[in-house]
Design an enzyme around this catalytic site. Structure first.
Site, PDB file in Angstrom:
ATOM      1  N   ASP A   1      81.016 -69.836  26.450  1.00  0.00           N
ATOM      2  CA  ASP A   1      82.180 -70.166  27.295  1.00  0.00           C
ATOM      3  C   ASP A   1      82.999 -71.330  26.739  1.00  0.00           C
ATOM      4  O   ASP A   1      84.119 -71.575  27.198  1.00  0.00           O
ATOM      5  CB  ASP A   1      81.725 -70.503  28.718  1.00  0.00           C
ATOM      6  CG  ASP A   1      81.089 -69.313  29.404  1.00  0.00           C
ATOM      7  OD1 ASP A   1      81.303 -68.180  28.951  1.00  0.00           O
ATOM      8  OD2 ASP A   1      80.364 -69.522  30.393  1.00  0.00           O
TER       9      ASP A   1
ATOM     10  N   ILE B   1      76.853 -64.068  21.409  1.00  0.00           N
ATOM     11  CA  ILE B   1      76.692 -63.515  22.763  1.00  0.00           C
ATOM     12  C   ILE B   1      77.763 -62.449  23.009  1.00  0.00           C
ATOM     13  O   ILE B   1      77.472 -61.349  23.451  1.00  0.00           O
ATOM     14  CB  ILE B   1      76.823 -64.615  23.850  1.00  0.00           C
ATOM     15  CG1 ILE B   1      75.994 -65.856  23.492  1.00  0.00           C
ATOM     16  CG2 ILE B   1      76.492 -64.071  25.237  1.00  0.00           C
ATOM     17  CD1 ILE B   1      74.533 -65.733  23.652  1.00  0.00           C
TER      18      ILE B   1
ATOM     19  N   ARG C   1      90.970 -68.380  38.371  1.00  0.00           N
ATOM     20  CA  ARG C   1      89.664 -67.870  38.809  1.00  0.00           C
ATOM     21  C   ARG C   1      88.579 -68.919  38.634  1.00  0.00           C
ATOM     22  O   ARG C   1      87.577 -68.923  39.362  1.00  0.00           O
ATOM     23  CB  ARG C   1      89.272 -66.636  37.981  1.00  0.00           C
ATOM     24  CG  ARG C   1      89.953 -65.355  38.401  1.00  0.00           C
ATOM     25  CD  ARG C   1      89.279 -64.161  37.743  1.00  0.00           C
ATOM     26  NE  ARG C   1      87.854 -64.388  37.709  1.00  0.00           N
ATOM     27  CZ  ARG C   1      87.067 -64.197  36.643  1.00  0.00           C
ATOM     28  NH1 ARG C   1      87.584 -63.726  35.530  1.00  0.00           N
ATOM     29  NH2 ARG C   1      85.789 -64.457  36.694  1.00  0.00           N
TER      30      ARG C   1
ATOM     31  N   ASP D   1      72.025 -53.217  32.148  1.00  0.00           N
ATOM     32  CA  ASP D   1      70.767 -52.475  32.068  1.00  0.00           C
ATOM     33  C   ASP D   1      69.556 -53.350  32.412  1.00  0.00           C
ATOM     34  O   ASP D   1      68.597 -52.886  33.025  1.00  0.00           O
ATOM     35  CB  ASP D   1      70.604 -51.868  30.661  1.00  0.00           C
ATOM     36  CG  ASP D   1      70.697 -52.915  29.570  1.00  0.00           C
ATOM     37  OD1 ASP D   1      71.749 -53.581  29.488  1.00  0.00           O
ATOM     38  OD2 ASP D   1      69.727 -53.110  28.817  1.00  0.00           O
TER      39      ASP D   1
ATOM     40  N   CYS E   1      86.005 -61.028  33.421  1.00  0.00           N
ATOM     41  CA  CYS E   1      86.709 -61.109  32.139  1.00  0.00           C
ATOM     42  C   CYS E   1      86.236 -60.021  31.185  1.00  0.00           C
ATOM     43  O   CYS E   1      85.038 -59.720  31.128  1.00  0.00           O
ATOM     44  CB  CYS E   1      86.448 -62.464  31.489  1.00  0.00           C
ATOM     45  SG  CYS E   1      87.208 -63.827  32.358  1.00  0.00           S
TER      46      CYS E   1
ATOM     47  N   LYS F   1      81.232 -73.541  38.451  1.00  0.00           N
ATOM     48  CA  LYS F   1      81.639 -72.185  38.874  1.00  0.00           C
ATOM     49  C   LYS F   1      80.479 -71.207  38.765  1.00  0.00           C
ATOM     50  O   LYS F   1      80.182 -70.467  39.699  1.00  0.00           O
ATOM     51  CB  LYS F   1      82.804 -71.707  38.017  1.00  0.00           C
ATOM     52  CG  LYS F   1      83.011 -70.207  38.029  1.00  0.00           C
ATOM     53  CD  LYS F   1      84.040 -69.792  37.012  1.00  0.00           C
ATOM     54  CE  LYS F   1      84.044 -68.315  36.704  1.00  0.00           C
ATOM     55  NZ  LYS F   1      82.983 -67.813  35.849  1.00  0.00           N
ATOM     56  N   ASN F   2      79.809 -71.184  37.606  1.00  0.00           N
ATOM     57  CA  ASN F   2      78.802 -70.148  37.392  1.00  0.00           C
ATOM     58  C   ASN F   2      77.522 -70.378  38.190  1.00  0.00           C
ATOM     59  O   ASN F   2      76.700 -69.484  38.316  1.00  0.00           O
ATOM     60  CB  ASN F   2      78.525 -69.962  35.902  1.00  0.00           C
ATOM     61  CG  ASN F   2      79.680 -69.230  35.225  1.00  0.00           C
ATOM     62  OD1 ASN F   2      80.527 -68.652  35.895  1.00  0.00           O
ATOM     63  ND2 ASN F   2      79.719 -69.271  33.901  1.00  0.00           N
TER      64      ASN F   2
ATOM     65  N   ARG G   1      79.706 -55.367  28.568  1.00  0.00           N
ATOM     66  CA  ARG G   1      78.864 -56.249  29.386  1.00  0.00           C
ATOM     67  C   ARG G   1      77.914 -55.386  30.223  1.00  0.00           C
ATOM     68  O   ARG G   1      78.091 -55.237  31.438  1.00  0.00           O
ATOM     69  CB  ARG G   1      79.728 -57.156  30.276  1.00  0.00           C
ATOM     70  CG  ARG G   1      80.632 -58.075  29.479  1.00  0.00           C
ATOM     71  CD  ARG G   1      81.476 -58.975  30.362  1.00  0.00           C
ATOM     72  NE  ARG G   1      80.721 -60.105  30.897  1.00  0.00           N
ATOM     73  CZ  ARG G   1      81.256 -61.039  31.678  1.00  0.00           C
ATOM     74  NH1 ARG G   1      82.518 -60.979  32.021  1.00  0.00           N
ATOM     75  NH2 ARG G   1      80.519 -62.053  32.116  1.00  0.00           N
ATOM     76  N   PRO G   2      76.900 -54.813  29.565  1.00  0.00           N
ATOM     77  CA  PRO G   2      75.999 -53.904  30.289  1.00  0.00           C
ATOM     78  C   PRO G   2      75.172 -54.652  31.339  1.00  0.00           C
ATOM     79  O   PRO G   2      75.020 -55.871  31.264  1.00  0.00           O
ATOM     80  CB  PRO G   2      75.086 -53.354  29.188  1.00  0.00           C
ATOM     81  CG  PRO G   2      75.155 -54.349  28.082  1.00  0.00           C
ATOM     82  CD  PRO G   2      76.493 -55.015  28.173  1.00  0.00           C
TER      83      PRO G   2
HETATM   84  N1  EPU Z   1      73.342 -58.216  28.313  1.00  0.00           N
HETATM   85  C1  EPU Z   1      72.771 -56.964  28.135  1.00  0.00           C
HETATM   86  N2  EPU Z   1      72.236 -56.341  29.218  1.00  0.00           N
HETATM   87  C2  EPU Z   1      72.250 -56.877  30.470  1.00  0.00           C
HETATM   88  C3  EPU Z   1      72.827 -58.153  30.641  1.00  0.00           C
HETATM   89  C4  EPU Z   1      73.368 -58.792  29.541  1.00  0.00           C
HETATM   90  O1  EPU Z   1      72.740 -56.436  27.018  1.00  0.00           O
HETATM   91  O2  EPU Z   1      71.738 -56.234  31.403  1.00  0.00           O
HETATM   92  C5  EPU Z   1      73.896 -58.942  27.158  1.00  0.00           C
HETATM   93  C6  EPU Z   1      75.393 -59.208  27.275  1.00  0.00           C
HETATM   94  O3  EPU Z   1      76.167 -58.118  26.815  1.00  0.00           O
HETATM   95  C7  EPU Z   1      75.553 -60.449  26.436  1.00  0.00           C
HETATM   96  C8  EPU Z   1      74.237 -61.200  26.658  1.00  0.00           C
HETATM   97  O4  EPU Z   1      73.314 -60.237  27.145  1.00  0.00           O
HETATM   98  O5  EPU Z   1      75.655 -60.110  25.087  1.00  0.00           O
HETATM   99  C9  EPU Z   1      74.306 -62.344  27.632  1.00  0.00           C
HETATM  100  O6  EPU Z   1      74.945 -61.942  28.816  1.00  0.00           O
HETATM  101  P1  EPU Z   1      74.614 -62.594  30.238  1.00  0.00           P
HETATM  102  O7  EPU Z   1      73.992 -61.562  31.106  1.00  0.00           O
HETATM  103  O8  EPU Z   1      73.885 -63.863  30.019  1.00  0.00           O
HETATM  104  O9  EPU Z   1      76.083 -62.891  30.793  1.00  0.00           O
HETATM  105  P2  EPU Z   1      76.558 -62.822  32.281  1.00  0.00           P
HETATM  106  O10 EPU Z   1      75.458 -63.181  33.197  1.00  0.00           O
HETATM  107  O11 EPU Z   1      77.291 -61.558  32.528  1.00  0.00           O
HETATM  108  C10 EPU Z   1      77.219 -65.333  32.424  1.00  0.00           C
HETATM  109  C11 EPU Z   1      78.453 -66.108  32.756  1.00  0.00           C
HETATM  110  C12 EPU Z   1      79.469 -65.969  31.636  1.00  0.00           C
HETATM  111  C13 EPU Z   1      78.840 -66.442  30.340  1.00  0.00           C
HETATM  112  C14 EPU Z   1      77.535 -65.688  30.079  1.00  0.00           C
HETATM  113  C15 EPU Z   1      76.782 -66.181  28.863  1.00  0.00           C
HETATM  114  C16 EPU Z   1      78.530 -65.984  35.163  1.00  0.00           C
HETATM  115  C17 EPU Z   1      79.178 -65.436  36.367  1.00  0.00           C
HETATM  116  N3  EPU Z   1      79.020 -65.589  34.002  1.00  0.00           N
HETATM  117  O12 EPU Z   1      77.636 -63.978  32.301  1.00  0.00           O
HETATM  118  O13 EPU Z   1      80.538 -66.832  31.979  1.00  0.00           O
HETATM  119  O14 EPU Z   1      79.736 -66.234  29.288  1.00  0.00           O
HETATM  120  O15 EPU Z   1      76.665 -65.818  31.209  1.00  0.00           O
HETATM  121  O16 EPU Z   1      76.472 -67.523  29.005  1.00  0.00           O
HETATM  122  O17 EPU Z   1      77.618 -66.784  35.243  1.00  0.00           O
HETATM  123  C18 EPU Z   1      82.766 -67.578  32.023  1.00  0.00           C
HETATM  124  O18 EPU Z   1      82.408 -68.478  32.789  1.00  0.00           O
HETATM  125  O19 EPU Z   1      83.891 -67.567  31.450  1.00  0.00           O
HETATM  126  C19 EPU Z   1      81.830 -66.494  31.724  1.00  0.00           C
HETATM  127  C20 EPU Z   1      82.217 -65.339  31.210  1.00  0.00           C
END
Ligand code: EPU
Length: 423
Positions: free
Chosen positions: A305, A327, A397, A124, A116, A22-23, A121-122
């Site tokens: 996850d 995380i 989803r 930035d 979710c 999925k991801n 989930r910033p």
């Molecule tokens: N973070 C920041 N700033 C940013 C981006 C992230 O502070 O600009 C922080 C987040 O708050 C978090 C950490 O960095 O604490 C990691 O977040 P990441 O950006 O890696 O998460 P994501 O890309 O939003 C993806 C997966 C999630 C999975 C996370 C961590 C997708 C679509 N989603 O999310 O998957 O939990 O990586 O591995 O790829 C799921 O499949 O259930 C799911 C939520």
């Protein structure tokens, strides 16, 4: 409203096959719009997030055809239109259209993502990366407006946190930036390698995916190609956990052991016995499970996850276990639901503390997010009596045909439509 009804206690046996990830898929679909001819993705999972992305593509005037897990994406007549609201807000991964539309048109207007609730989930780091490439970023009232009147220029970008999404978005935009981009402290998830494999097939020049330094040489054009998506390591871990809890011998096919090594190490420490094949894992019937301590980390650490799906198994295990999700420390919405089923789990600051072995009993519970839903399905398989799960749309989803797959293994599970009010 859809509900899942699980009558627990049934032994699971047989084989199950894991879908494309999925991801990965949710990044590859936006990436495909950058091509100047058709991209064919194979192994695309039949999940709601994919249907949402297809609707968004169609709104952009991208032609699609989805059948038998093959998604054909023809972006030749794509138009640059603002997407401040609507479907774009229904899933987290729609933020990849920021990087992708920047690469394609040098601009984009994208409503901030849904997905979710896992705590804050910033984005930035995504926006910082775009700014470093010379993009003008306006982030107002939940809508991000991106323009690059002077074109995008390659840059050296240090990510302050290891982020899957920010790494992917930066790669997408930098592929078409002029000159060289270096991303330092990049995420190393297999889904990033999969994305880079697709982009390189499309003509991009990207090196270092899978390490924490990714180097991108911008190119002027990207073309179509065929690509098969990697197996879903989180879906695999979910079914392996179900098999460890209730299995009498379950073979999980289409799984790459290397992608879930830290998860496998932990469940083996709990006493789960496995046979690892080339692209399959056979889960033997479990005997006495022992509680362990788990800390989630960026890849190759234990995946956040899989924390929620694993919690019911930890609740069954003897002794005191802990889960520290570094995380998403607030990813705990499954805990009160498990406790209502009879688990003895405490949230102690940022640590989840389990005490087992618990005896679970079926009640009505709510899947408040995707992986909490997977957790409750597993708890339902274990529990005595009937578990009724609401919030099923969250599960659909990301898990394709979860009812059919579990029924094939012998589970007593069905999905019903029920409009009576939630308890
Ligand atoms: N973070 C920041 N700033 C940013 C981006 C992230 O502070 O600009 C922080 C987040 O708050 C978090 C950490 O960095 O604490 C990691 O977040 P990441 O950006 O890696 O998460 P994501 O890309 O939003 C993806 C997966 C999630 C999975 C996370 C961590 C997708 C679509 N989603 O999310 O998957 O939990 O990586 O591995 O790829 C799921 O499949 O259930 C799911 C939520």
């Amino acid at each position: 409203m859809k509900k899942l009804i699980v009558r627990g206690g049934k032994p699971l046996t047989g084989e199950i096959t894991i879908n494309g990830a999925k991801n990965s898929t949710v990044a590859l679909i936006p990436a495909a719009i950058m091509a100047d001819s058709e991209v064919v993705l194979e192994g695309v999972p039949d999940i709601q997030d994919v249907y949402s992305l297809i609707e968004i593509l169609n709104d952009f005037n991208v032609k699609t055809h989805f059948e038998n897990n093959v998604l054909r994406i023809d972006p030749r007549e794509m138009v640059s239109i603002p997407m401040p609201t609507g479907k774009i807000q229904s899933l987290r991964a729609s933020y990849y259209f920021m990087g992708a539309t920047l690469a394609k048109f040098g601009e984009g207007v994208i409503g901030l993502p849904g997905g979710c609730f896992l705590g804050p989930r910033p984005i930035d780091q995504h926006l910082k990366a775009f700014r470093s490439l010379g993009v003008d970023v306006q982030d107002e009232f939940g809508v991000v407006t991106l323009t690059s009147p002077n074109g995008m220029k390659g840059a050296r970008i240090y990510m302050d946190v290891v982020s899957v999404g920010a790494t992917i978005n930066c790669i997408l935009a930098a592929v078409r930036a002029e000159g060289k981009t270096v991303i330092e402290n990049a995420a190393r998830e297999p889904e990033i390698i999969d994305l880079v494999t697709l982009l390189n097939k499309m003509g991009a020049q990207i090196k270092g995916a899978g390490t924490n330094v990714i180097r991108i040489e911008g190119v002027k054009e990207l073309h179509g190609c065929n690509h098969t998506i990697i197996p879903d390591r989180i879906e695999a871990g979910t079914y392996i956990t179900a098999a460890a809890a209730m299995g009498q011998g379950v073979k999980v096919n289409n799984v790459l052991f290397e992608h879930i090594e830290s998860f496998i190490a932990k469940i083996m420490e709990m006493g789960v016995e496995l046979e690892v094949g080339e692209d399959s894992i056979f889960v033997k019937p479990s005997r006495d499970l022992i509680a362990v301590s788990i800390k989630t980390l960026p890849y190759p650490g234990f995946a956040t996850d899989l924390q929620q799906p694993l919690t019911p198994l930890l609740a069954l295990a003897k002794g005191e276990g802990t889960i520290t999700d570094t995380i998403y420390p607030q990813r705990v919405k499954h805990i009160p639901e498990l406790n209502r089923m009879g688990a003895d789990i405490r949230i102690d600051g940022d640590i989840i503390r389990t005490k087992g072995p618990a005896k679970l009993t079926g009640v009505e519970v709510k899947a408040s997010d995707l992986r909490a839903g997977a957790c409750l399905v597993i708890a339902g398989l274990i529990a005595e009596g009937e578990t009724v799960i609401t919030g099923v749309e969250n599960i659909l989803r990301g898990y394709s045909n979860i009812v059919g797959k579990l029924r094939d293994l012998g589970a007593d599970i069905e999905m019903i439509e029920d409009d009576s009010p939630e308890i």
